[in-house]
Design a protein around this motif. Sequence first.
Motif, PDB file in Angstrom:
ATOM      1  N   PRO A   1      42.534  36.617  44.977  1.00 40.23           N
ATOM      2  CA  PRO A   1      43.613  35.898  45.664  1.00 40.23           C
ATOM      3  C   PRO A   1      44.457  36.839  46.527  1.00 40.23           C
ATOM      4  CG  PRO A   1      43.824  35.730  43.247  1.00 40.23           C
ATOM      5  CD  PRO A   1      42.659  36.601  43.539  1.00 40.23           C
TER       6      PRO A   1
ATOM      7  N   THR B   1      47.100  35.851  49.252  1.00 42.00           N
ATOM      8  CA  THR B   1      47.796  34.773  49.932  1.00 42.00           C
ATOM      9  C   THR B   1      48.055  35.087  51.400  1.00 42.00           C
ATOM     10  OG1 THR B   1      48.870  34.271  47.844  1.00 42.00           O
ATOM     11  CG2 THR B   1      49.801  33.265  49.809  1.00 42.00           C
TER      12      THR B   1
ATOM     13  N   ASN C   1      39.055  32.810  46.250  1.00 43.46           N
ATOM     14  CA  ASN C   1      39.294  32.359  44.874  1.00 43.46           C
ATOM     15  C   ASN C   1      39.150  33.505  43.891  1.00 43.46           C
ATOM     16  OD1 ASN C   1      39.835  29.728  45.578  1.00 43.46           O
ATOM     17  ND2 ASN C   1      37.738  29.038  45.310  1.00 43.46           N
TER      18      ASN C   1
END
Length: 156
Positions: free
Chosen positions: A25, A27, A22
């Motif tokens: 980030p 991905t 969080n």
Amino acid sequence: MELSSASEVKNTILPALITWFNDVPQTSLVRSVEVWIECMAKRRGEPASFTFDSAEEITDMGRKYATWAEEFEDIGFQKGSEKGKAEGRAEGRAEGQLSALRGVLTHLLHKRFGDLPEAAVQRIAAATQADLEQWCQRSLDAPGLDAVFHSEAASA
């Protein structure tokens, strides 16, 4: 994670990963970790998909994966045990065949030449399968016990 208990994964490792993901980030890294966890689950026979978005799945980790390290150890133990049993059976069969061949040769030589001297009995007991097979062949037409055990005498 593979070496941690399920409660440690659920209570410490996954929350730390979620917090880190969080804050930073990434991905592709998140997806890689999710795929890795799915692969570990599949090795355990649980093909359910996993994502960090699902708080329910994270809570359920404790129930699904009692102790991953123990389960992987059990899998290794089972594979090793199966391999050991197979090797033991093969060894037992080979030893049984060798013992039977010794018995046949001893019986055949006793029938042809009478009581065997202790040196012949000991030689048969210590012989390899190749020796025993060769001596069985020679015993069929050897003129005497010496011709069975000595290649020079048998070929003369």
